[in-house]
Design an enzyme around this catalytic site. Structure first.
Site, PDB file in Angstrom:
ATOM      1  N   THR A   1      42.816  48.391  32.716  1.00  0.00           N
ATOM      2  CA  THR A   1      43.479  47.289  32.017  1.00  0.00           C
ATOM      3  C   THR A   1      42.796  45.974  32.386  1.00  0.00           C
ATOM      4  O   THR A   1      42.296  45.802  33.501  1.00  0.00           O
ATOM      5  CB  THR A   1      44.976  47.224  32.360  1.00  0.00           C
TER       6      THR A   1
ATOM      7  N   TYR B   1      54.318  34.764  41.596  1.00  0.00           N
ATOM      8  CA  TYR B   1      53.093  35.566  41.688  1.00  0.00           C
ATOM      9  C   TYR B   1      53.132  36.477  42.906  1.00  0.00           C
ATOM     10  O   TYR B   1      52.832  37.682  42.808  1.00  0.00           O
ATOM     11  CB  TYR B   1      51.873  34.647  41.761  1.00  0.00           C
TER      12      TYR B   1
ATOM     13  N   ALA C   1      39.982  44.843  31.186  1.00  0.00           N
ATOM     14  CA  ALA C   1      38.588  45.210  31.464  1.00  0.00           C
ATOM     15  C   ALA C   1      37.577  44.202  30.955  1.00  0.00           C
ATOM     16  O   ALA C   1      36.372  44.379  31.158  1.00  0.00           O
ATOM     17  CB  ALA C   1      38.291  46.582  30.846  1.00  0.00           C
ATOM     18  N   ASN C   2      38.034  43.140  30.311  1.00  0.00           N
ATOM     19  CA  ASN C   2      37.084  42.231  29.659  1.00  0.00           C
ATOM     20  C   ASN C   2      36.616  41.075  30.541  1.00  0.00           C
ATOM     21  O   ASN C   2      35.726  40.327  30.147  1.00  0.00           O
ATOM     22  CB  ASN C   2      37.698  41.653  28.378  1.00  0.00           C
ATOM     23  N   SER C   3      37.191  40.908  31.731  1.00  0.00           N
ATOM     24  CA  SER C   3      36.766  39.784  32.568  1.00  0.00           C
ATOM     25  C   SER C   3      37.004  40.084  34.039  1.00  0.00           C
ATOM     26  O   SER C   3      37.758  40.998  34.398  1.00  0.00           O
ATOM     27  CB  SER C   3      37.520  38.501  32.181  1.00  0.00           C
ATOM     28  N   GLY C   4      36.352  39.292  34.891  1.00  0.00           N
ATOM     29  CA  GLY C   4      36.606  39.329  36.320  1.00  0.00           C
ATOM     30  C   GLY C   4      36.446  40.693  36.958  1.00  0.00           C
ATOM     31  O   GLY C   4      35.470  41.412  36.716  1.00  0.00           O
TER      32      GLY C   4
END
Length: 302
Positions: free
Chosen positions: A19, A169, A21-24
């Site tokens: 999940t 957080y 998966a597009n950054s960092g």
């Protein structure tokens, strides 16, 4: 033993779901899993950003086997749709996506966003995919060292009466570790060889920190975040190593918590560590599991 990306075993014929998966951390995790031969399902809220990230990976790893699927962890309906469309066995689920330190908001289903996305969304996703998890499969849940500051406020779980961005957080990240450990206890009670692990990336240079400043509309804080990342943070590729180790190494223990073993556990190569005492409380973990089932109206039975 130094746990590097080069030490990842051959992952041909294994399928991972990541999940965010597009950054960092998610992007670097996906890149190295694909490099090792895995099929990686990139579960992302933005298809455009996922396709851009996949293009970056293809340029680096020509043989990458990537599948892009839409998943919004702030929507129980999106999670149900994602799981319904994902056929076949999942060898490893990496619960990575998250938000951090944002102003108070609510998900589509009325959950405080940080708890709703970071914990409840992944709780429901794992429940829906549990029947597809391989007999020796793993669930890796990405937490944070900030979990040590967290407390589960069962009386105001969604911070409707009092909200602090970092308190919320920290609560969500504590919930991640409690969930991972309770899931392992339930795997063991069911007599399976499946493993649940929690990890944290240390202080890694990702877009999470600048995103906090953008959410507040503070250019000064944004500049400070970029500067802090440049001076103190380790690269995202290093921050992904605990996740990669927990997801692929043969010698990890179910219920374990892994993070960087260097300075203040914020940098360096992964090692097994001890989470906070609150994170090790089985009564709190069971209560959180039961409350999470009730909040999301799901029966998470193994």
């Amino acid at each position: 033993m130094t746990r590097t990306a080069e030490s990842i075993p051959n992952l041909s014929d294994r399928r991972f779901v990541v999940t965010g998966a597009n950054s960092g951390i998610g992007l670097e995790t996906t890149r190295e899993l694909a490099r090792a031969g895995a099929t990686v399902v990139m579960a992302c809220r933005s298809r455009d950003r996922a396709e851009a990230a996949a293009g970056e990976i293809y340029a680096d790893v020509g043989h990458a086997d990537l599948v892009i699927e839409s998943l919004d962890l702030a929507s129980l309906e999106s999670i149900r749709s994602f799981a319904a469309e994902l056929d076949g066995t999942v060898d490893v689920l990496v619960n990575n996506a998250g938000v951090m330190g944002i102003p108070r908001g609510e998900t589509e289903d009325g959950f405080e966003k940080q708890l709703g996305i970071n914990h409840l969304g992944h709780f429901v996703l794992t429940a829906h995919l549990s029947d597809q998890l391989a007999a020796d499969g793993r669930v890796v849940t990405v937490s944070s060292a900030m979990h040590e500051r967290g407390q589960i406020d069962f009386g105001d779980l969604h911070s409707r009466h009092s909200y602090g961005p970092w308190e919320a957080y920290s609560q969500s990240k504590l919930a991640n570790v409690l969930f991972a450990r309770e899931l392992q206890r339930r795997f063991e009670a069911a007599g399976t060889d499946q493993r649940s692990l929690a990890v944290h990336p240390g202080y890694a240079d990702t877009d999470l920190q600048p995103r906090v400043a953008r959410a507040k509309g503070s250019r000064i804080q944004l500049g400070m975040m970029w500067a802090a990342n440049a001076v103190f943070a380790q690269p995202a590729s290093m921050g992904a190593l605990p996740t990669l180790y927990a997801a692929t190494a043969p010698d990890v223990n179910g219920g374990g918590y892994y993070g960087p073993g260097g300075l203040l556990n914020m940098r360096g190569y992964p090692e097994r560590q001890e989470p906070s005492k609150r994170a090790q409380n089985p009564k709190t973990a069971k209560r959180l599991w039961d409350v999470s089932e009730g909040e999301t109206d799901i029966d998470f039975s193994l």
